[in-house]
Scaffold this motif. Structure first.
Motif, short mmCIF file in Angstrom:
data_model
loop_
_atom_site.label_atom_id
_atom_site.label_comp_id
_atom_site.label_asym_id
_atom_site.label_seq_id
_atom_site.Cartn_x
_atom_site.Cartn_y
_atom_site.Cartn_z
N LYS A 20 46.32 25.85 35.17
CA LYS A 20 45.07 25.18 34.43
C LYS A 20 44.99 25.47 32.89
N LYS A 27 37.50 23.98 39.96
CA LYS A 27 37.76 24.51 38.65
C LYS A 27 36.61 24.39 37.78
N GLU A 84 30.95 23.25 41.00
CA GLU A 84 32.34 23.56 40.37
C GLU A 84 33.05 24.32 41.37
N GLY A 127 46.79 20.23 36.31
CA GLY A 127 46.76 21.45 36.91
C GLY A 127 48.03 21.76 37.93
N GLY A 131 38.55 29.30 41.62
CA GLY A 131 39.32 28.10 41.69
C GLY A 131 39.18 27.50 43.10
#
Lengths: 239, 239, 239, 239, 239, 239
Positions: B82, C82, C77, A81, E81
């Motif tokens: 990502k 992510k 999540e 990441g 995210g």
């Protein structure tokens, strides 16, 4: 004695394969011995926001390593990441080096993105990347000239790079992994074909070094770069 | 007529280069025509946490594409921070396919990590990845046998994959990019050397398809995989 | 014998609650037995950048699971920072399936975002999501027609999905968690109301399967989807 | 003429404030003219995983800049969610430089974390950071000696750093922001108190430079570092 | 006059559905009028690292909102995210409130994770979350007692929460979205069943408020909480 | 008895250093005893997207802590890749508090970004931040007036903040770290110079508190804020 049996000033066998992949405007596989890097130069219209409307172009670089390019597998940066500090440092270096080689005002509002992806590593991946990327860049500039995207070749000079270091007390050129991991000092040198310096980065790994030692490394480096530029030009002279 | 001039059942020229890079226990460059993928298999001691102490091994896969493997440059996933959904989907598929090919209980507490990195894309990168990865996996298993890391070869069967689709109303095998981007339907088929199915993934891109069309695709796919497995075995038979 | 006592072809009790939540243009709680998913369809003006100015609309989907929808709690999540590979794979599948059901050129420059959030999981969450999302989508399209946002109903056909698999050697339809986690093979089938295939995804969990077994699964799946579509239509027929 | 009116070899007024903040084992505000950096050295038990059980210590560094340390506000890296390439490059440099100054085998399994936070920037923040951090490090080592955490002072030599460059054709020492942003070449030099080189990083901003120019810069740099080390020692001599 | 026609002190219809989902040790759908939140309490063995070996338990909370719980769709935090500041603030509040309600030293080395997921929002989601979560927590504690995981009920007191505010110059209890978005001041109050304060958070949205206004809000809040606790207890009294 | 020997209502020595750093339009070092925070106010043209074209300005705040501002070193948020919940909560609080102090419609389409960076922490960093930031904000507004960026001073009132709490059963003002970490209750109070409340946040750390205790804390807090505002004004009265 160097692990490879080379003399102190001897660089590894050098090879450039142009048009290595099909899609990029410039695509070169560069090999410094067992170090192998795919260097592509991609031309796209437009420039980053901070340059918009200034009538000039931009060159930027990204660097990566396949996870198993090395002796033991490294984590894939895309999976982790983020790009590590080493990767960022290297890609900033490649970008700076190639930008100085080009008169950006002659590039139009176009961007050339250099990608250097190491498929096999044996020391000197960043210097190999710069050296191969310069050949890919020239191919991309020639593509732009041929397509009429630019009028005049904006290349100022060829750029090449090599690592030099102090290994077992002696200055040596173009360190491979075996030397690199044991070197007292490691220096990366980026120079123009005229023998001027674009970037010098020297690090004492084990022990600080003297100005005299630096002098020896610089001389070896300058000689190596002369050889490398000659090979870049020889390869580019072919159709 | 297919853009490449191939017949409906004809697959592209297939090539495997073993020991393509130096460090991995298995390293294969696989080529399906202009699609080129470096597949490495890396052996490491230990297993993920969820398997610790169970006395079995693990196989996992990661997939990537060099930014300029494609016609226009894609963002580097490591730089974006990502992996995209497509990447995740593909690497999960590769991992599942190869895990079924191996009796994990014979692998000891070792992990084999498969890396599939596309250096040039012309359609079918995921099926090429599986096909090449299986060859790299066999090399890695042989390495483990030779080093005494495992006693018995845990390979159950060879695994290969191919894409099939409906292009201009006709079922065709091994689509290249020109076909793939215009296909009505695209199906990826992963099978064993015995002709059994490990994974089937079919997607109506443009129009839903009938069971009859699926039948045609499956037949083409099974025939293609027979050819591909033969080539995998031929290449692996060499020292 | 199936753990639930169902026959091989018997699907679980199916329920759709329309207008399940207040704000979305389409909002459906879909239940396949103990699997419960909230599916909303949200209409917004505008399309993603890559479609701007093309005069067509877009449909996209996102999928999530409440942390304790499952037997043991999964990490949230959003907290992990992510979406996992499984989530991405599922939401890409849902989006593809629903896009084929709609003539996007009749949608205007509008986007419909489908959200499928599993509040209780007992196997088959992705197929339940597609099935419920199609009902929510129809409600959203009717909302758009009623508001004059579109002139003509762009729905091509109803879409429904079901999982089929091989459990203890027998093909069964609509696997619940107990079966799913022990199945030899698991296949997700997305079809139109006309009985054509939009997506097929079959995975050998334990052992590869034959074309004959696939044939059995497809037949069970097609029959189940006929039943499911009938129920979708029945529910949508109510005011 | 330099914008500041300084002579070519003249460095800016230099100040070190020890015990600048209360909690760190070493805490120094270093000022090179208007460049101000808080450098702290924090001692913690334990070492990173890769060093566990080797009986040696570790030194690592982090670098940051307050958002409005500069003429216009920069995004806060914590808010952007990652450290930029420049930050990573600088903190890696600081860490390397200070590690060479210490015999890590005498440090026990302890880690010293250096934090360099720029509160006001006027050029030369990375060299000021290294210079100030060395003073903070010495204070932290003395703390460890006083507490009995280590038996023997592991300091090999003082380390200091300065930037040199070519400004309007002339080599100058310790560039401020006005010079730095207009310099043709910028070089950062890290040296020991004995006048040996730990790190050299030279970059052609505008035009490549010759070995002769590099020689001039090195001489200026070495002289400046001699001055700076004298001041470090003078400040550390006080109780 | 309040938009809903309620009197100043009147709270919305309140409902708790226990065992709302199947898997969690405590699972409650709480409704304050049109605000609906699923609150689950999940029991797991073990505690976070900072508590290991201290012989006590831990309670933590996470909060989320389905993307279309609100009038217009919000981005999914998992897709963006990261959790936003509002989410973090709320889940920290929920966690703190519930931890005070429990004698953690009686919980053993177990963790209870509270998940509050808003499926429909109409103001007051954080206070509804705390109120519903307390019921789910009690169910989870009773589960632990029944399973012998704990010997003694560690609940100190019931906890409930409500929002109060100044709307058009008047103090009102339990604001819905229409009021909340127009309120001059908004205050969230978390109290024990004994009428003591666990948390108070008041914010002047439009205009600062006086101590006298605060006094009015506190009185309304205390009365509302008395009602709410009575309902919590009534619901928990059922088998 | 308070650890510091202060009386219950006595606040710590208070100091504001204006123009603490050179570049920001407002720059203040605020000290509440040993708590030291650099507060800068940066003026930039333009507003966030959601305010574009509305003819008003915006004020936002960010908060950070140097890693070794505290007794033991905290991870650097930039290195961890995200701001923690506590940081987000505090910076949202600072932003809200200062926005109420300013008539944003008089600010033009300009943004003032407040940065509060704690260089030394001894309790009360969020209240010190608000208090210091208000002084920096006034300096920035005066800069804007002087430069003609705004016509009229948009300041509505001075804002100041203080923490109050119950320590060993007694209400005390302006808790330092020693008290804060042992307090039964901790309350942050943000008020205007007229003695009205902008924000109140009270948390029972150990035991819930009564309305009577809250009353005592509010009285102490109001008195402290009167003192603090007087000092803000005294410091701002100087040229």
């Amino acid at each position: 004695m160097r692990p490879s049996g080379r003399t102190a000033s001897q660089i590894r066998p050098l090879a450039f394969t142009r048009q290595f992949t099909a899609h990029a405007e410039g695509s070169v596989l560069v090999e410094f011995g067992n170090t192998k890097v795919i260097c592509t130069a991609s031309v796209t219209e437009g420039v980053p926001r901070f340059l918009k409307g200034k009538g000039q172009g931009w060159i930027t670089a990204e660097y990566g390593m396949l996870p198993r390019a090395t002796h033991s597998r490294n984590d894939r940066e895309a999976a982790r990441g983020k790009q590590g500090g080493r990767t960022m440092e290297i890609q900033r270096l490649i970008g700076r080096a190639l930008r100085t080689a080009v008169d950006l005002s002659l590039l139009g509002e176009n961007t050339i993105t250099i990608d250097c992806d190491v498929i096999q590593a044996d020391g000197g991946t960043r210097t190999a990347s710069i050296t191969g990327a310069c050949v890919a860049l020239v191919d991309a500039l020639n593509f732009m000239l041929a397509k009429g995207l630019i009028k005049k070749n904006p290349l100022r000079y060829m750029v090449a790079a090599v690592s030099v270091g102090i290994y077992q007390g002696t200055a040596v050129a173009d360190l491979d992994y075996a030397e690199d991991s044991a070197a007292e000092t490691d220096m990366n040198l980026v120079m123009t074909e005229q023998g001027e310096v674009i970037e010098i980065q020297g690090t004492a790994e084990e022990a600080p070094f003297s100005f005299a030692q630096m002098q020896q490394m610089l001389e070896l480096g300058a000689a190596a770069i002369t050889e490398i530029v000659a090979e870049q030009k020889r390869v580019l002279a072919k159709e």
